[in-house]
Each structure stands twice: as structure tokens, then as C-alpha cells.
Scaffold this motif. Structure first.
Motif, short mmCIF file in Angstrom:
data_model
loop_
_atom_site.label_atom_id
_atom_site.label_comp_id
_atom_site.label_asym_id
_atom_site.label_seq_id
_atom_site.Cartn_x
_atom_site.Cartn_y
_atom_site.Cartn_z
N SER A 23 41.82 -41.34 -4.75
CA SER A 23 41.92 -39.96 -5.22
C SER A 23 40.55 -39.37 -5.53
O SER A 23 39.59 -40.10 -5.74
CB SER A 23 42.80 -39.89 -6.47
OG SER A 23 42.22 -40.63 -7.51
N TYR A 28 43.25 -34.60 -7.99
CA TYR A 28 43.89 -35.73 -8.66
C TYR A 28 45.37 -35.50 -8.87
O TYR A 28 45.75 -34.39 -9.25
CB TYR A 28 43.21 -35.98 -10.01
CG TYR A 28 43.55 -37.31 -10.62
CD1 TYR A 28 42.88 -38.44 -10.25
CD2 TYR A 28 44.55 -37.42 -11.56
CE1 TYR A 28 43.19 -39.67 -10.80
CE2 TYR A 28 44.87 -38.63 -12.12
CZ TYR A 28 44.19 -39.76 -11.74
OH TYR A 28 44.50 -40.97 -12.27
N PRO A 29 46.25 -36.43 -8.60
CA PRO A 29 46.05 -37.81 -8.18
C PRO A 29 46.00 -37.98 -6.67
O PRO A 29 46.17 -39.08 -6.16
CB PRO A 29 47.27 -38.52 -8.77
CG PRO A 29 48.36 -37.51 -8.64
CD PRO A 29 47.67 -36.18 -8.92
#
Length: 67
Positions: A23, A28-29
Motif C-alpha cells: 500500500s 491506504y490501504p
């Protein structure tokens, strides 16, 4: 002045749930905006829906159900 990225808490990299690459902070993620969009599309189309087994014995009207 510091940017938002510098003042935000650090998150440990983890594998992208879509493709498995590591990531990145901005997505994110996920590893990219593309994987983030793929995940959103799966939610919006119902691919992540939880299957439900209907109970035919239960009446449709909640007031008719036994307590």
C-alpha cells in the motif's frame, strides 16, 4: 509549513486487498487509486454483500412475531 502528509500519523505498509502490492500513503490501504476504485465498485455493485437465508416461518409484519 508542513503538509498534511507530514503531520498525519504514519501507517505501516500492508498488502493491497485487491492486488497484493504494498500500500501507499495516499491510497491506504490500497496501492493505487485504481485499486481503490475497484474496491468501491465492488461495494456499489453488491459484490461484497453478505448472503442472507430467509426464514419462511417468520411473518413479514413485526407486530405478528412472537416475543
Amino acid at each position: 509549513m508542513s503538509s498534511d502528509a507530514e503531520s498525519a500519523p504514519k501507517r505501516p505498509p500492508r498488502p493491497c486487498p485487491i492486488c497484493g502490492k504494498m500500500s501507499v500513503f495516499k491510497s491506504y490501504p490500497f496501492c493505487s487509486p485504481r485499486c481503490r476504485a475497484v474496491d468501491l465498485n465492488r461495494w456499489l455493485t453488491g459484490a461484497y454483500a453478505i448472503p442472507v437465508v430467509e426464514d419462511d416461518d417468520m411473518p413479514d409484519d413485526p407486530s405478528e412475531r412472537e416475543r
